[in-house]
Design an enzyme around this catalytic site. Structure first.
Site, PDB file in Angstrom:
ATOM      1  N   THR A 123       0.820  -1.212   0.000  1.00  0.00           N
ATOM      2  CA  THR A 123       0.000   0.000   0.000  1.00  0.00           C
ATOM      3  C   THR A 123       0.854   1.264   0.000  1.00  0.00           C
ATOM      4  OG1 THR A 123      -0.184   0.049   2.416  1.00  0.00           O
ATOM      5  CG2 THR A 123      -1.861  -1.198   1.205  1.00  0.00           C
ATOM      6  N   ASP A 124       0.213   2.364  -0.352  1.00  0.00           N
ATOM      7  CA  ASP A 124       0.888   3.669  -0.357  1.00  0.00           C
ATOM      8  C   ASP A 124       0.480   4.471   0.882  1.00  0.00           C
ATOM      9  OD1 ASP A 124      -1.672   4.653  -0.880  1.00  0.00           O
ATOM     10  OD2 ASP A 124      -1.255   5.134  -2.971  1.00  0.00           O
ATOM     11  N   ALA A 125       0.882   5.720   0.929  1.00  0.00           N
ATOM     12  CA  ALA A 125       0.583   6.567   2.082  1.00  0.00           C
ATOM     13  C   ALA A 125      -0.918   6.770   2.285  1.00  0.00           C
ATOM     14  CB  ALA A 125       1.271   7.923   1.928  1.00  0.00           C
TER      15      ALA A 125
END
Length: 146
Positions: free
Chosen positions: A27-29
């Site tokens: 996942t990203d931020a």
């Protein structure tokens, strides 16, 4: 550390489904799967599909001096996947050229398509990194799947 058992991949004649769990590292931020990771999921699925058909890429490289490499990608991001989602990466072999393969791939969650791509693969000589025809035995094995 908890280990999750994944269901076994399922193989049809012309398609293959690989289950993939979304981990924090995917996942990203914003908490959704980072866009490039969908391509990683697709790569894993193509590799596993070839392995289940008896065409392990490490063996093809060592014994026949050939590699299958990505030559093109057309991708559509339709909906986000998030941490802990259980996904299915569905891979379908499409057109087979003299030195190329085309795959249609989808990443799904609960039957809903989140991502879809058309991936063009070239068969290349491992040392020269130039296109070569897919060997007849490999072509026959692939043709038996469609």
């Amino acid at each position: 550390m908890q280990v999750t058992n994944h269901p076994a991949p399922t193989a049809g004649r012309a398609s293959f489904t690989l289950p993939v769990r979304v981990y924090f590292e995917d996942t990203d931020a914003g908490g959704v799967v980072y866009y490039a990771n969908y391509l990683k999921f697709c790569e894993r699925a193509r590799t596993e599909w070839l392995r289940t058909t008896g065409l392990a890429q490490n063996r093809l490289a060592a014994e026949q001096g050939l590699l299958f490499v990505v030559r093109s990608v057309e991708a559509s991001y339709l909906r986000p996947a998030v941490l802990d989602d259980m996904l299915e990466v569905v891979t379908t072999l499409g057109k087979q050229g003299r030195a190329s393969l085309d795959f249609a791939q989808q990443v799904r969650r609960d039957g809903q398509t989140l991502f879809e791509a058309r991936i063009g693969i070239a068969c290349v000589d491992r040392d020269a990194m130039r296109p070569i025809p897919i060997p007849p035995a490999v072509r026959a094995q692939l043709a038996s799947l469609v």
